[in-house]
Design a protein around this motif. Structure first.
Motif, PDB file in Angstrom:
ATOM      1  N   GLY A  56      77.119  29.679  17.387  1.00 28.09           N
ATOM      2  CA  GLY A  56      77.070  30.584  18.516  1.00 28.09           C
ATOM      3  C   GLY A  56      77.737  30.032  19.766  1.00 28.09           C
ATOM      4  O   GLY A  56      77.314  30.324  20.892  1.00 28.09           O
ATOM      5  N   LEU A  57      78.783  29.214  19.576  1.00 28.84           N
ATOM      6  CA  LEU A  57      79.453  28.591  20.714  1.00 28.84           C
ATOM      7  C   LEU A  57      80.544  29.506  21.264  1.00 28.84           C
ATOM      8  O   LEU A  57      81.134  30.306  20.548  1.00 28.84           O
ATOM      9  N   ILE A  58      80.815  29.356  22.535  1.00 28.97           N
ATOM     10  CA  ILE A  58      81.857  30.141  23.185  1.00 28.97           C
ATOM     11  C   ILE A  58      83.182  29.383  23.093  1.00 28.97           C
ATOM     12  O   ILE A  58      83.282  28.242  23.544  1.00 28.97           O
ATOM     13  N   ALA A  59      84.183  30.014  22.513  1.00 30.58           N
ATOM     14  CA  ALA A  59      85.520  29.420  22.415  1.00 30.58           C
ATOM     15  C   ALA A  59      86.477  30.237  23.270  1.00 30.58           C
ATOM     16  O   ALA A  59      86.345  31.453  23.393  1.00 30.58           O
ATOM     17  N   THR A  60      87.431  29.555  23.855  1.00 35.58           N
ATOM     18  CA  THR A  60      88.383  30.195  24.757  1.00 35.58           C
ATOM     19  C   THR A  60      89.796  29.871  24.315  1.00 35.58           C
ATOM     20  O   THR A  60      90.054  28.764  23.827  1.00 35.58           O
ATOM     21  N   GLU A  61      90.703  30.818  24.486  1.00 33.18           N
ATOM     22  CA  GLU A  61      92.105  30.586  24.133  1.00 33.18           C
ATOM     23  C   GLU A  61      92.933  30.312  25.380  1.00 33.18           C
ATOM     24  O   GLU A  61      92.750  30.948  26.420  1.00 33.18           O
TER      25      GLU A  61
END
Length: 230
Positions: free
Chosen positions: A35-40
């Motif tokens: 449930g981690l937030i990943a960013t591009e």
């Protein structure tokens, strides 16, 4: 460095670039499962992603494009430690700082998650811990193979090993579209630009490979390369 590009939702997409391959989902499993937030973020050609000795605050995955990790030696020479292609994870460190710098070879998109969040998830979830260990073990195997290549192989054997590695990782319908230039290849193999060019020309003359553009290579005799790399 995270100083440009716009962040977008973390979605794996297959973009049209010289090294577009389907992106493996091992890293996606880790981030999604925990449930981690990943960013591009997107980086232009030759733009730095992070520098040597900078705090290792994030872990990265290549979505499209290609990345080189390298170290500048005291005399100004550059040693490339690895090429990171779509699906590859990089920036995993044992210490608090990056031992190598990382740059985009061509226009590149990566996604990233906070290292601290990954470590916290691994501490409470055995599946996340196992996936992260597998990624780390893969990096170690590559480092060991690279050390052997630099320490014990001839120039031609190094070039043969590199071509077989790229054939395995990049080839589509028998064609390799290399994102890196010959100088990059030389800095990866510990060879001069001239030595790399001479080895490729020799393999071309022998019918082992063919050229279909400045950086597009067709391998015509893989067994010959395997014999050279044995």
């Amino acid at each position: 460095m995270l100083n440009q590009s716009q962040a977008v939702p973390s979605i794996i997409v297959n973009k049209s670039d010289p090294v577009a391959h389907p992106v493996p989902d091992a890293f996606g499993f880790v981030t999604g499962h925990a449930g981690l937030i990943a960013t591009e973020f997107s980086y232009r050609k030759d733009e730095e992603i992070y520098g040597e000795d900078e705090p290792a605050e994030y872990v990265y995955q290549v979505i499209s494009g290609a990345v080189r990790s390298y170290k500048l030696l005291s005399d100004g020479r550059r040693q490339i430690g690895a090429f990171h292609l779509p699906g590859d994870v990089f920036g995993l460190e044992s210490g608090a700082a990056h031992r190598l710098a990382a740059e985009a070879i061509i226009d590149t998109t990566v996604r990233l998650v906070k290292r601290r969040s990954l470590e916290q998830a691994a501490a409470t979830d055995v599946q996340v811990a196992r996936r992260l260990w597998a990624m780390t073990a893969g990096d170690l195997r590559h480092a060991e193979d690279h050390m052997l290549l630099l320490g014990r192989k001839t120039a031609m054997e190094r070039v043969a090993a590199f071509l077989l590695e790229m054939d395995r990782r990049l080839a589509v319908a028998g064609l390799m579209a290399l994102p890196m230039c010959r100088r990059d290849i030389g800095d990866y193999l510990g060879l001069t630009l001239e030595t790399v060019s001479r080895a490729l020309s020799q393999l071309h003359t022998q019918g082992v490979l063919g050229f279909s553009g400045a950086r597009q290579i067709v391998l015509r005799n893989r067994q010959r390369l395997r014999n050279l790399d044995a």
